[in-house]
Design an enzyme around this catalytic site. Structure first.
Site, PDB file in Angstrom:
ATOM      1  N   GLU A   1       0.822  -1.222   0.000  1.00 23.45           N
ATOM      2  CA  GLU A   1       0.000   0.000   0.000  1.00 23.45           C
ATOM      3  C   GLU A   1       0.852   1.267   0.000  1.00 23.45           C
ATOM      4  O   GLU A   1       0.578   2.226   0.709  1.00 23.45           O
ATOM      5  CB  GLU A   1      -0.990   0.002   1.180  1.00 23.45           C
ATOM      6  CG  GLU A   1      -2.100  -1.014   0.998  1.00 23.45           C
ATOM      7  CD  GLU A   1      -3.225  -0.895   2.017  1.00 23.45           C
ATOM      8  OE1 GLU A   1      -3.301   0.116   2.717  1.00 23.45           O
ATOM      9  OE2 GLU A   1      -4.018  -1.849   2.109  1.00 23.45           O
TER      10      GLU A   1
HETATM   11  C1  LIG Z   1       3.766  -9.531   0.251  1.00 18.38           C
HETATM   12  C2  LIG Z   1       3.308  -8.519  -0.726  1.00 18.38           C
HETATM   13  C3  LIG Z   1       1.955  -8.409  -1.038  1.00 18.38           C
HETATM   14  C4  LIG Z   1       1.522  -7.515  -2.016  1.00 18.38           C
HETATM   15  N1  LIG Z   1       0.202  -7.495  -2.389  1.00 18.38           N
HETATM   16  C5  LIG Z   1      -0.159  -6.765  -3.492  1.00 18.38           C
HETATM   17  C6  LIG Z   1      -1.466  -6.880  -4.051  1.00 18.38           C
HETATM   18  O1  LIG Z   1      -2.320  -7.601  -3.544  1.00 18.38           O
HETATM   19  N2  LIG Z   1      -1.765  -6.167  -5.168  1.00 18.38           N
HETATM   20  C7  LIG Z   1      -0.853  -5.353  -5.768  1.00 18.38           C
HETATM   21  O2  LIG Z   1      -1.171  -4.748  -6.765  1.00 18.38           O
HETATM   22  N3  LIG Z   1       0.401  -5.193  -5.237  1.00 18.38           N
HETATM   23  C8  LIG Z   1       0.765  -5.891  -4.143  1.00 18.38           C
HETATM   24  N4  LIG Z   1       2.035  -5.769  -3.622  1.00 18.38           N
HETATM   25  C9  LIG Z   1       2.954  -4.863  -4.257  1.00 18.38           C
HETATM   26  C10 LIG Z   1       3.366  -3.671  -3.385  1.00 18.38           C
HETATM   27  O3  LIG Z   1       2.343  -2.733  -3.387  1.00 18.38           O
HETATM   28  C11 LIG Z   1       4.687  -3.183  -3.995  1.00 18.38           C
HETATM   29  O4  LIG Z   1       5.675  -4.083  -3.563  1.00 18.38           O
HETATM   30  C12 LIG Z   1       5.008  -1.780  -3.627  1.00 18.38           C
HETATM   31  O5  LIG Z   1       4.145  -0.930  -4.304  1.00 18.38           O
HETATM   32  C13 LIG Z   1       6.455  -1.397  -3.935  1.00 18.38           C
HETATM   33  O6  LIG Z   1       6.842  -1.795  -5.214  1.00 18.38           O
HETATM   34  P1  LIG Z   1       8.192  -2.616  -5.410  1.00 18.38           P
HETATM   35  O7  LIG Z   1       8.212  -3.712  -4.425  1.00 18.38           O
HETATM   36  O8  LIG Z   1       8.318  -2.948  -6.843  1.00 18.38           O
HETATM   37  O9  LIG Z   1       9.343  -1.592  -4.988  1.00 18.38           O
HETATM   38  P2  LIG Z   1       9.981  -0.440  -5.868  1.00 18.38           P
HETATM   39  O10 LIG Z   1       8.943   0.373  -6.524  1.00 18.38           O
HETATM   40  O11 LIG Z   1      11.056  -1.024  -6.708  1.00 18.38           O
HETATM   41  O12 LIG Z   1      10.623   0.473  -4.734  1.00 18.38           O
HETATM   42  C14 LIG Z   1      11.813   0.124  -4.047  1.00 18.38           C
HETATM   43  C15 LIG Z   1      12.094   1.190  -2.998  1.00 18.38           C
HETATM   44  O13 LIG Z   1      12.262   2.474  -3.620  1.00 18.38           O
HETATM   45  C16 LIG Z   1      11.388   3.411  -3.024  1.00 18.38           C
HETATM   46  N5  LIG Z   1      10.932   4.355  -4.048  1.00 18.38           N
HETATM   47  C17 LIG Z   1      10.427   4.067  -5.278  1.00 18.38           C
HETATM   48  N6  LIG Z   1      10.126   5.210  -5.924  1.00 18.38           N
HETATM   49  C18 LIG Z   1      10.430   6.238  -5.101  1.00 18.38           C
HETATM   50  C19 LIG Z   1      10.359   7.666  -5.196  1.00 18.38           C
HETATM   51  N7  LIG Z   1       9.888   8.293  -6.248  1.00 18.38           N
HETATM   52  N8  LIG Z   1      10.791   8.390  -4.148  1.00 18.38           N
HETATM   53  C20 LIG Z   1      11.274   7.789  -3.045  1.00 18.38           C
HETATM   54  N9  LIG Z   1      11.370   6.449  -2.901  1.00 18.38           N
HETATM   55  C21 LIG Z   1      10.950   5.682  -3.905  1.00 18.38           C
HETATM   56  C22 LIG Z   1      10.222   2.597  -2.453  1.00 18.38           C
HETATM   57  O14 LIG Z   1       9.631   3.283  -1.371  1.00 18.38           O
HETATM   58  C23 LIG Z   1      10.938   1.340  -2.009  1.00 18.38           C
HETATM   59  O15 LIG Z   1      11.468   1.534  -0.728  1.00 18.38           O
HETATM   60  C24 LIG Z   1       2.465  -6.658  -2.633  1.00 18.38           C
HETATM   61  C25 LIG Z   1       3.813  -6.735  -2.282  1.00 18.38           C
HETATM   62  C26 LIG Z   1       4.240  -7.648  -1.346  1.00 18.38           C
HETATM   63  C27 LIG Z   1       5.690  -7.718  -1.026  1.00 18.38           C
END
Ligand SMILES: Cc1cc2nc3c(=O)[nH]c(=O)nc-3n(C[C@H](O)[C@H](O)[C@H](O)COP(=O)(O)OP(=O)(O)OC[C@H]3O[C@@H](n4cnc5c(N)ncnc54)[C@H](O)[C@@H]3O)c2cc1C
Length: 828
Positions: free
Chosen positions: A507
């Site tokens: 989220e």
């Molecule tokens: C167990 C689990 C359940 C999930 N369930 C769902 C689900 O049901 N449906 C769904 O759609 N998604 C789901 N997600 C996805 C989750 O919402 C994403 O993992 C999340 O949005 C972050 O994306 P990412 O993991 O690709 O990290 P990335 O986007 O690669 O980010 C990596 C890091 O960089 C930081 N970052 C990225 N961009 C910026 C910026 N502009 N400024 C500052 N910091 C930044 C982020 O905060 C993070 O710390 C789930 C994820 C997990 C791990």
């Protein structure tokens, strides 16, 4: 008149005019009056007089103000040129950015941004309350569910949710809490949903997730709010009864935090479907991390829709759209499962290539095309306020309850570890976290329950509650030592430890939520004038835009002036004259400090936006600290409100004092960080004396107060129960957590006898080694009497169980799913 009195008079006049946000004509009049006094009221010996007489600066200032107070002149000389110049500089806001910005409502956050919070708006938020039906569900089926949950079996042995748990939650309607009664759901308030999810999470986070997901952003909520009549009648009842299991897919391998950059696509086309040619979408997508995905029967998918053949007679780029697809629809690939670090709820990828769906499957039908991002942002601003704050708060309360009990039972160096100052520190943090997160959770859930969709508050609460939970889990681990580290059926801490990174990432991952969403969005939405100025600049009708801009611009200047003089005044006077509500009672000083801090925050936030402008997005160390500062003010507001709403219990007063001192200290540190690192030197030089005229002198809560709150929380009774309210608690000694509760009571009952025994051991009268029955020995030597010996024997057996860790045969350690090999990790 001596110069000092005159200068004081000038300052007092400026502060009054600024705080009263007086019109420019009054400023001009007062400037003229002061100039007159300077000219004729001060004796010639005064050093100021030569300046006043010589320069006539006062008359010039008064004259300029008088001229600018004439509206047509002001518009011609200042507003018009400023409007023209800013309109050209105005950066483009993309449709998705705009929808994210406009989603949700503003409320108490705007009061904190105003610099002069109106306390009645905080008081208007109703105290936490549940209907009789909701309370009965929390105390009945929710407790029943908690009792049937075996966290170790779920998390380790099966790595899955047992069928009987699914049957129970679907049968009792847990998955349809947010679906209205009209559509077959329970129609519970957000407050009730939050407490129910929290109670389950305090027992087993995995079970909380399977209840939480259908009750937050996903098909249920989307259909309830935006679905067509046909979608509502087709799905809602089945979802409420758990006959359909939903999941929601937004994230893909290339689009995580930047979800709007998804590559998942829907092409508008016509195709034969069930024997008829219909308008629809040809979908190609690849999603991952989708919670409940492997178990889902209905997928909510976000895709980017294009209409290259102009079938909709609109633009080619239709925008993000949410589509409902049965999991068994031809072409849908439900992938295998991810294994998110030790947790067991179903989570996995899904994909599809050239999958045709009729337009009726778009949430909201044809009307819903391109509306997906707005729907998601609106639901997210509400959902973020409920689910993760609920689970994190419940974890914090359970960690406190277990750690205080354990620390009082576990002895080292002849003393319960709770009484060692080193252990007292993390225990005090746990007390604070449990109180603060519950305050934030409860107040925010009440806001949502009365219809607010607080976008800024929900973002800050999400990252604050999950970050505080991260610290709390580590504190609980430190307090338990090896007992926490060795996993097994008797370990009641590992589940929270393993679930914590999930809460932090989903989220809106916390770094992004803190540095980008909270302040950057908050500055625009919660600021009293900025959004109005931006809207006026974006208005295509220049005459109307100029008129609105003039109102907003003048309001902004008046607000900025109030902040400058207000901050200086309140910081010079230590907040003594700041506003506190009549009902504040013993917390009057904290309300005053909150009002004073709000003024400083408004000043720094406003100047930051004015100076950094479009650069805000990249100056994330600054925006992150401002988000922290705003969060501290919000949480302090919630702490004060919780105390009021709970009926001002006298025993909670020390906890409120402890929390308030720490919130204000953390606020100060965040503001200091902003000012010390502000990238523009003149702003640094201006802000320092205004915000910290005597330096950053505030201290965190004292060690003495820390000791007091820990001692109070170690004592079974009303305060400890209130600190840990609405989590699952049992005193069944057959249950690892129940054993703690049970043993805590026995420990306290045996304290006197135990002290006698310890004294004798230290004196060497009694030898406490494995080859000796030291309790009988103590009885025989009259150190303790027969009853005391019996009590201590019983206690010793219980303590041995409390401190025991599990051990296994090598084969037993391998989880069931790895032994069977294929169930969840089938070979490709
Ligand atoms: C167990 C689990 C359940 C999930 N369930 C769902 C689900 O049901 N449906 C769904 O759609 N998604 C789901 N997600 C996805 C989750 O919402 C994403 O993992 C999340 O949005 C972050 O994306 P990412 O993991 O690709 O990290 P990335 O986007 O690669 O980010 C990596 C890091 O960089 C930081 N970052 C990225 N961009 C910026 C910026 N502009 N400024 C500052 N910091 C930044 C982020 O905060 C993070 O710390 C789930 C994820 C997990 C791990």
């Amino acid at each position: 008149m001596p110069a000092l009195i005159f200068l004081t008079l000038c300052f007092a006049a400026l502060v009054m005019l600024a705080l009263g946000q007086a019109p420019l004509s009054i400023w001009a009049g007062v400037a003229a009056l002061l100039t007159l006094i300077a000219q004729f009221g001060l004796p010639y010996s005064e050093p100021l007089v030569s300046f006043a007489h010589g320069a006539f600066a006062g008359w010039i200032v008064a004259g300029i103000m008088a001229v600018l107070s004439i509206q047509p002149v002001r518009r011609r000389l200042i507003i018009g040129p400023a409007y023209g110049a800013l309109k050209k500089l105005m950066p483009k806001i993309s449709a998705t950015e705009r929808e994210a910005l406009e989603a949700g409502t503003i409320g108490w956050d705007a009061e904190l941004f105003s610099g002069a919070p109106d306390w009645s708006r905080l008081r208007d938020v109703p105290p936490m309350s549940l209907s009789a039906e909701e309370r009965a569900f929390l105390d009945g089926p929710t407790n029943e569910l908690c009792r049937m949950l075996d966290d170790w079996d779920i998390r380790h042995t099966r790595n899955d949710i047992p069928d009987e748990v699914w049957q129970f939650v679907t049968g009792k309607g847990f998955l349809g809490m947010l679906i209205s009664k009209e559509h077959g759901g329970l129609g519970f308030s957000p407050q009730a949903q939050s407490l129910i999810i929290g109670k389950i999470a305090s027992r087993c986070p995995d079970a909380a997730v399977i209840v939480m997901v259908p009750n937050s952003l996903g098909p249920g909520e989307l259909i309830e709010k935006y679905g067509t009549g046909q979608q509502k009648s087709k799905y809602l009842r089945r979802l409420a009864q758990g006959k359909e299991i939903p999941c929601f897919g937004l994230t893909g391998p290339a689009s995580g935090s930047d979800a709007a950059a998804m590559r998942d696509i829907g092409i508008v086309c016509k195709q034969t479907f069930e024997g008829e040619e219909v308008l629809g979408l040809r979908l190609t997508w690849e999603k991952r991390y989708i919670t409940l995905g492997p178990k889902a029967t209905i997928l909510g998918l976000a895709v980017q829709v294009y209409d290259p053949d102009g079938l909709l007679n609109k633009d080619e780029d239709i925008g993000i759209t949410v589509v409902l697809i049965p999991a068994d629809h031809q072409g849908v690939e439900i992938g295998r499962r991810h294994l998110p670090g030790g947790v067991a709820f179903p989570n996995g990828p899904n994909s599809g290539r050239d999958v045709f769906v009729p337009i009726d499957w778009v949430v909201g039908g044809a009307e819903g095309l391109g509306q997906g991002w707005r729907m998601l942002m609106e639901c997210l601003s509400e959902g973020r306020a409920i689910s993760l704050p609920a689970t994190s708060t419940a974890a914090a309360k359970a960690l406190l309850r277990n750690s205080t009990a354990y620390a009082r039972i576990r002895k080292q160096f002849g003393l319960p570890i709770a009484y060692m100052e080193g252990v007292e520190e993390p225990l005090a943090r746990l007390v604070e976290t449990a109180y603060v997160t519950e305050a934030g959770r409860a107040v925010t859930a009440s806001m949502v329950s009365r219809g607010e969709k607080p976008s800024v508050i929900s973002a800050l609460l999400k990252y604050q509650s999950t970050e505080r939970m991260r610290v709390a889990v580590n504190d609980a681990f430190d307090i338990h030592g090896g007992r926490a580290i060795c996993d097994g059926p008797s370990n009641y801490l590992q589940a929270a430890y393993q679930a914590m990174p999930v809460a932090i990432t989903v989220e809106g991952a916390n770094i992004l939520t803190r540095t980008l969403i909270t302040f950057a969005q908050g500055a625009l939405r919660s600021h009293p004038w900025l959004y109005k100025e931006v809207e006026a600049l974006r208005d295509w009708n220049v005459t109307r835009g100029l008129a609105s801009f003039e109102d907003a611009f003048c309001g902004h200047v008046s607000y900025a002036t109030a902040n400058i003089f207000g901050a200086l005044f309140h910081n010079l006077t230590g907040g003594y004259f700041a506003n506190a509500p009549a009902y504040a009672g013993a917390n009057r000083r904290w309300y005053k400090q909150l009002a004073r801090s709000s003024r400083s925050f408004a000043l720094v936030a406003d100047l930051t936006v004015a100076v950094l402008g479009g650069g805000l997005k990249v100056k994330q160390k600054i925006t992150g600290r401002l988000a922290d500062a705003l969060s501290e003010l919000y949480l302090l507001s919630c702490v004060l409100k919780r105390f009021e709403d709970d009926g001002q219990p006298a025993s909670d007063r020390i906890i409120v004092n402890y929390c308030a001192a720490n919130h204000l200290y953390a606020f100060q540190q965040a503001m200091k960080g902003v000012i010390d690192n502000f990238p523009v030197l003149p702003v640094r030089l201006l802000l320092r004396p205004l915000v910290f005229p005597f330096g950053a002198r505030r201290q965190p809560a004292s060690d003495r107060l820390g000791k007091e709150i820990v001692r109070a929380a170690l004592q079974p009774g009303e305060l400890r129960d209130r600190l840990t309210r609405d989590i699952f608690i049992t005193d069944d000694p057959a249950d690892p957590q129940g054993l703690l509760e049970h043993t805590l009571g026995k420990t306290i009952a045996a304290e006197k006898a135990d002290r006698k025994l310890e004294k004798a051991v230290r004196a060497g009268t009694i030898r406490r080694t494995h080859d000796n029955d030291w309790i009988s020995d103590a009885r025989d030597k009259d150190v303790i009497n027969a009853d005391e010996a019996k009590t201590l024997k019983e206690l010793e057996a219980l303590v041995a169980r409390v401190i025991a860790v599990d051990h296994f045969d090598a084969d037993e350690i391998i989880p069931h799913y790895r032994k069977t090999g294929a169930q969840n990790l089938a070979a490709e």
